[in-house]
Structures are given as structure tokens and as C-alpha cells.
Design a protein around this motif. Structure first.
Motif, mmCIF file in Angstrom:
data_model
loop_
_atom_site.group_PDB
_atom_site.id
_atom_site.type_symbol
_atom_site.label_atom_id
_atom_site.label_comp_id
_atom_site.label_asym_id
_atom_site.label_seq_id
_atom_site.Cartn_x
_atom_site.Cartn_y
_atom_site.Cartn_z
ATOM 1 N N GLU A 166 -45.374 -22.432 6.016
ATOM 2 C CA GLU A 166 -46.242 -22.811 4.906
ATOM 3 C C GLU A 166 -47.295 -21.740 4.623
ATOM 4 O O GLU A 166 -47.607 -21.453 3.461
ATOM 5 N N ALA A 167 -47.843 -21.130 5.671
ATOM 6 C CA ALA A 167 -48.879 -20.098 5.482
ATOM 7 C C ALA A 167 -48.277 -18.766 5.042
ATOM 8 O O ALA A 167 -48.932 -17.961 4.389
ATOM 9 N N GLN A 168 -47.054 -18.516 5.456
ATOM 10 C CA GLN A 168 -46.278 -17.334 5.067
ATOM 11 C C GLN A 168 -46.934 -15.996 5.397
ATOM 12 O O GLN A 168 -47.014 -15.101 4.540
ATOM 13 N N PRO A 169 -47.385 -15.830 6.648
ATOM 14 C CA PRO A 169 -47.794 -14.483 7.057
ATOM 15 C C PRO A 169 -46.566 -13.673 7.439
ATOM 16 O O PRO A 169 -45.431 -14.167 7.368
ATOM 17 N N ASP A 170 -46.782 -12.448 7.880
ATOM 18 C CA ASP A 170 -45.719 -11.630 8.463
ATOM 19 C C ASP A 170 -45.657 -12.039 9.930
ATOM 20 O O ASP A 170 -46.493 -11.638 10.735
ATOM 21 N N TRP A 171 -44.673 -12.859 10.295
ATOM 22 C CA TRP A 171 -44.656 -13.422 11.645
ATOM 23 C C TRP A 171 -43.242 -13.495 12.190
ATOM 24 O O TRP A 171 -42.256 -13.433 11.457
ATOM 25 N N SER A 172 -43.150 -13.624 13.491
ATOM 26 C CA SER A 172 -41.865 -13.853 14.138
ATOM 27 C C SER A 172 -42.100 -14.540 15.472
ATOM 28 O O SER A 172 -43.201 -14.492 16.039
ATOM 29 N N MET A 173 -41.069 -15.196 15.944
ATOM 30 C CA MET A 173 -41.106 -15.839 17.251
ATOM 31 C C MET A 173 -39.870 -15.423 18.033
ATOM 32 O O MET A 173 -38.762 -15.440 17.504
ATOM 33 N N ILE A 174 -40.090 -15.054 19.273
ATOM 34 C CA ILE A 174 -38.990 -14.757 20.177
ATOM 35 C C ILE A 174 -38.943 -15.870 21.211
ATOM 36 O O ILE A 174 -39.913 -16.093 21.953
ATOM 37 N N ARG A 175 -37.841 -16.572 21.250
ATOM 38 C CA ARG A 175 -37.665 -17.654 22.223
ATOM 39 C C ARG A 175 -37.025 -17.080 23.489
ATOM 40 O O ARG A 175 -35.975 -16.449 23.421
ATOM 41 N N ILE A 176 -37.669 -17.305 24.592
ATOM 42 C CA ILE A 176 -37.224 -16.741 25.864
ATOM 43 C C ILE A 176 -36.615 -17.844 26.711
ATOM 44 O O ILE A 176 -37.271 -18.847 27.025
ATOM 45 N N GLN A 177 -35.374 -17.659 27.074
ATOM 46 C CA GLN A 177 -34.655 -18.634 27.884
ATOM 47 C C GLN A 177 -34.679 -18.251 29.357
ATOM 48 O O GLN A 177 -34.923 -17.103 29.714
ATOM 49 N N ASN A 178 -34.445 -19.246 30.196
ATOM 50 C CA ASN A 178 -34.367 -19.024 31.651
ATOM 51 C C ASN A 178 -35.632 -18.359 32.185
ATOM 52 O O ASN A 178 -35.581 -17.431 32.994
ATOM 53 N N ALA A 179 -36.761 -18.839 31.688
ATOM 54 C CA ALA A 179 -38.056 -18.328 32.135
ATOM 55 C C ALA A 179 -39.015 -19.497 32.303
ATOM 56 O O ALA A 179 -38.748 -20.608 31.836
ATOM 57 N N LYS A 180 -40.120 -19.235 32.956
ATOM 58 C CA LYS A 180 -41.143 -20.250 33.143
ATOM 59 C C LYS A 180 -42.476 -19.741 32.619
ATOM 60 O O LYS A 180 -42.706 -18.536 32.515
ATOM 61 N N HIS A 181 -43.340 -20.674 32.259
ATOM 62 C CA HIS A 181 -44.689 -20.332 31.837
ATOM 63 C C HIS A 181 -45.357 -19.519 32.957
ATOM 64 O O HIS A 181 -45.365 -19.920 34.109
ATOM 65 N N GLY A 182 -45.899 -18.369 32.590
ATOM 66 C CA GLY A 182 -46.531 -17.504 33.580
ATOM 67 C C GLY A 182 -45.649 -16.393 34.089
ATOM 68 O O GLY A 182 -46.018 -15.677 35.028
ATOM 69 N N PHE A 183 -44.500 -16.175 33.438
ATOM 70 C CA PHE A 183 -43.540 -15.188 33.956
ATOM 71 C C PHE A 183 -44.070 -13.762 33.952
ATOM 72 O O PHE A 183 -43.538 -12.893 34.645
ATOM 73 N N ALA A 184 -45.127 -13.478 33.174
ATOM 74 C CA ALA A 184 -45.675 -12.122 33.116
ATOM 75 C C ALA A 184 -46.897 -11.934 34.015
ATOM 76 O O ALA A 184 -47.522 -10.875 33.994
ATOM 77 N N ASN A 185 -47.218 -12.955 34.794
ATOM 78 C CA ASN A 185 -48.398 -12.915 35.662
ATOM 79 C C ASN A 185 -47.968 -12.666 37.102
ATOM 80 O O ASN A 185 -47.360 -13.531 37.735
ATOM 81 N N PRO A 186 -48.271 -11.502 37.658
ATOM 82 C CA PRO A 186 -47.830 -11.182 39.017
ATOM 83 C C PRO A 186 -48.359 -12.142 40.083
ATOM 84 O O PRO A 186 -47.788 -12.221 41.174
ATOM 85 N N ASP A 187 -49.443 -12.862 39.790
ATOM 86 C CA ASP A 187 -49.998 -13.801 40.767
ATOM 87 C C ASP A 187 -49.472 -15.220 40.592
ATOM 88 O O ASP A 187 -49.891 -16.129 41.308
#
Length: 247
Positions: A202-223
Motif C-alpha cells: 500500500e505504501a509502495q516504497p522501493d522494498w524487498s523481503m528475503i525469506r530465510i528457511q531453516n534458520a532461527k531468530h538470532g542466527f547472525a548473533n555469535p552469542d
């Protein structure tokens, strides 16, 4: 961009917002000049070594990075229970979240090392939600002129909160947006992803979403126990590739 820089410099910047004392950290290449800049907002656990590690990684590729402090040194969580309490103040008040993000962005734009015409925002989890809220109130951007202080070229959310109490109207979002969304994420459920997609359509910005499978919230946090080094590296490749295009 993406030239690897080995020597960095850091300084703590003390600032206030709505009476709260904050201590953000500016990380830059240790050479003179101004650089494309990134506002980096931490996860709900606050400004910590993980966030500073992200900031240093960005700075080594040629960016001036402000690791923003949302909570302040006196309110920095000491454990998970304190983090849950601290982040709820902003997650439950999205206008306050926006104002805090704007205040941190203003600090970054005022630094001589930051090129205020080339600024992006990056956040993980809580920080991802915050940079999207920042983009939702990013209305002063003018592509024909130099970028005005207090605006961003783009924002990247990595497993960030996607829902909002104040969805953007048509034409309101001027920044480019990218959301890296973990499928089957209990922290950011599918219904929130659907709300975000509807809002963006509805807002129509320049946007995209990448859906990541087989991952969990926090996958980029080494701790985090969910840390996945392979997926984290893929995410960083995506982040840097988009910043190169935007800035």
C-alpha cells in the motif's frame, strides 16, 4: 567500497534524549575524511560486544558506523529478564521508538566522519524493528538535492519486528527497504510478515523481503544459541551488497 581496512578508531559519544543519558559508539576507519555512514541499532539485549563487533565489521569495509545506544549505560540489561523489560518500553510505544531512533540518527549526521548525504540504517531483531520505524517517518528525503539531515537512503532489518502500530501511508517511505525474515519465527510470526507485506504494497516504497528457511531468530548473533555462521555470512554479503548500491 568493501576495501578491507585493518585500523579503526572508536569514540564514545554521550548524548541525551528525553532526559535520558545515552552513550553511543562511533567506529570509523582510522584515516581522515568523511565516509558513507550506517546507523546500527542493537538487539533487545542492548549495546554490547556483539553490536560493537557488527560495527567494526562495517567500519572495516569503509563505513562510519554509530552503534546506537537505545537504553543508556544506567539501563543496560544485565540479564535476559532485564532485557525483556527494557525493550518492551519501545516495542509497546512505536512513536517513542521512532523518536529515539531519530535522535541517534541526528547524532550520527552531526559527526564530521559521516557523509550526511549517504546514510543507511541496519538493525537486528529489536534493532531491525527500530530501523523500519525510522524509515516509516523518513519523509524529508529529496532525491534531486543533497540529502537532508535526519533522513536515510535505506534500511535493512535482519529478523526484525515487522508489525507496527502506525503503518506507513502511500508515498511516506522514501528510503529503500530490505527485510531479512526468518520463516516460522516465533518472535516475528507469519501474521506480522503478512501485515508488513500489506503495508509495503500500500505504501509502495522501493522494498524487498528475503525469506530465510531453516534458520532461527538470532542466527547472525555469535552469542545466541541460534547462531549459524554460514547463514550469518550470507546475510552479511547481502547487507554489504545493498549498502554498496545505496551509498
Amino acid at each position: 567500497m568493501n576495501n578491507f581496512i585493518t585500523v579503526l578508531k572508536e569514540r564514545t559519544i554521550k548524548h541525551t534524549h528525553q532526559g535520558e543519558q545515552l552513550e553511543s559508539v562511533l567506529v570509523t576507519p582510522d584515516v581522515s575524511g568523511s565516509f558513507p555512514a550506517v546507523l546500527l541499532i542493537h538487539e533487545y539485549t542492548g549495546l554490547n560486544k556483539v553490536t560493537l563487533g557488527h560495527a567494526r565489521r562495517l567500519a572495516r569495509t569503509g563505513y562510519a558506523v554509530l552503534a546506537a545506544d537505545f537504553y543508556g549505560p544506567d539501563n543496560r540489561p544485565k540479564n535476559i529478564d532485564e532485557a525483556r523489560t527494557a525493550h518492551r518500553i519501545y516495542r509497546d510505544d512505536r512513536l517513542l521508538m521512532r523518536k529515539r531512533a531519530q535522535a541517534c540518527l541526528e547524532v550520527l549526521t552531526n559527526q564530521p566522519e559521516a557523509n550526511s548525504a549517504k546514510i543507511a540504517a541496519l538493525g537486528f531483531s529489536f534493532g531491525g524493528g527500530a530501523v523500519l520505524e525510522l524509515a516509516r517517518c523518513n519523509e524529508q528525503f529529496n532525491e534531486k538535492d543533497a540529502q537532508l539531515a535526519g533522513t536515510i537512503n535505506g534500511a535493512i532489518s535482519v529478523y526484525g519486528y515487522l508489525e507496527t502500530t502506525h503503518p506507513a501511508a502511500y508515498g511516506q517511505i522514501r528510503a529503500k527497504l530490505l527485510a531479512l525474515h526468518v520463516e516460522n519465527d516465533p518472535v516475528v510470526p507469519e501474521k506480522h510478515a503478512e501485515m508488513f507485506v500489506k503495508e509495503m504494497n500500500e505504501a509502495q516504497p522501493d522494498w524487498s523481503m528475503i525469506r530465510i528457511q531453516n534458520a532461527k531468530h538470532g542466527f547472525a548473533n555469535p552469542d545466541d544459541t541460534a547462531f549459524d555462521p554460514i547463514l550469518a555470512e550470507k546475510a552479511w554479503d547481502i547487507i554489504l551488497d545493498n549498502f554498496n548500491k545505496w551509498l
